[in-house]
Scaffold this motif. Structure first.
Motif, PDB file in Angstrom:
ATOM      1  N   SER A  82      41.830  33.620  34.177  1.00 13.08           N
ATOM      2  CA  SER A  82      41.133  33.579  32.885  1.00 13.08           C
ATOM      3  C   SER A  82      40.135  32.425  32.857  1.00 13.08           C
ATOM      4  CB  SER A  82      42.143  33.432  31.741  1.00 13.08           C
ATOM      5  OG  SER A  82      43.048  34.515  31.709  1.00 13.08           O
ATOM      6  N   CYS A 123      39.461  37.858  24.465  1.00 14.31           N
ATOM      7  CA  CYS A 123      40.460  38.812  24.953  1.00 14.31           C
ATOM      8  C   CYS A 123      39.850  39.825  25.911  1.00 14.31           C
ATOM      9  CB  CYS A 123      41.126  39.527  23.777  1.00 14.31           C
ATOM     10  SG  CYS A 123      42.175  38.447  22.784  1.00 14.31           S
ATOM     11  N   ASP A 151      40.912  37.433  29.050  1.00 16.03           N
ATOM     12  CA  ASP A 151      42.366  37.555  29.000  1.00 16.03           C
ATOM     13  C   ASP A 151      42.836  38.902  29.553  1.00 16.03           C
ATOM     14  OD1 ASP A 151      45.058  37.281  28.527  1.00 16.03           O
ATOM     15  OD2 ASP A 151      44.892  36.909  26.383  1.00 16.03           O
TER      16      ASP A 151
END
Length: 201
Positions: A62, A151, A155
């Motif tokens: 990430s 996200c 992520d």
């Protein structure tokens, strides 16, 4: 100088007791980055089963993606540590992780880390019969777009064992720099300021 306080109840402590504790607490707080790095290493040795990579690898991947997108140090460290709470608080790891970084990064970054769990539900909640759009309760929040982009870009995409990921050694100086900051410094926290996630469409 005494190496321990005189009291067994906090209300019985003297000024000297609390001045002594202040010195020890300053030394302890200075070791926060080392404890964070140790927890990341632990996540490389023992983490949730079933995934193709460890939680450490997920955080590193990430952070690598964030850096590749031109993110600043707050976003990179936020991406690295967004799941640091998994070990002790698996049911509310997002909020736990946010509290770890909150004193030392921009408000926007800690808000995103705090809420990434509910935002991630858009990808999988339907498999459990849950509300995949639960994040819509925050649709008017100024950080909504940043959290959605975090996200999407950094992520949910970071579970790939074939992705070329930078090692923890690469990120250690960033972790040390962030956790060496004065806690809750207004010039760091910048509450209400939203810069967004680099590379977001």
């Amino acid at each position: 100088m005494s190496k321990s306080v005189s009291f067994t109840e906090m209300k019985r402590g003297t000024r000297e007791d609390y001045e002594l504790l202040e010195k020890f607490e300053a030394k302890y707080q200075a070791g926060t980055a080392d404890r964070i790095l140790a927890e990341l290493r632990r996540q490389g040795a023992a983490s949730i089963e079933g995934y193709k990579i460890t939680r450490l690898d997920h955080g590193l991947q990430s952070a690598t993606r964030a850096e590749a997108d031109g993110a600043d140090i707050d976003w990179i460290v936020g991406a690295l540590l967004h799941d640091i709470g998994d070990g002790l608080a698996p049911q509310n790891h997002d909020r736990f992780s946010a509290e770890v970084i909150r004193p030392f990064v921009r408000w926007e970054v800690s808000w995103v880390v705090e809420h990434h769990g509910i935002f991630q539900m858009i990808y999988y909640a339907h498999h459990y019969g849950w509300d995949a759009n639960a994040r819509d309760r925050f649709k008017d929040h100024p950080c909504f777009d940043a959290c959605a982009a975090f996200c999407e870009q950094w992520d949910q995409a970071s579970f790939d064992p074939d992705y070329v990921t930078k090692p923890l050694e690469h990120f250690k100086p960033m972790v040390r720099e962030v956790f060496a900051r004065k806690a809750y410094a207004s010039e760091v926290v910048r509450e209400g300021v939203v810069t967004g996630v680099p590379g977001a469409s």
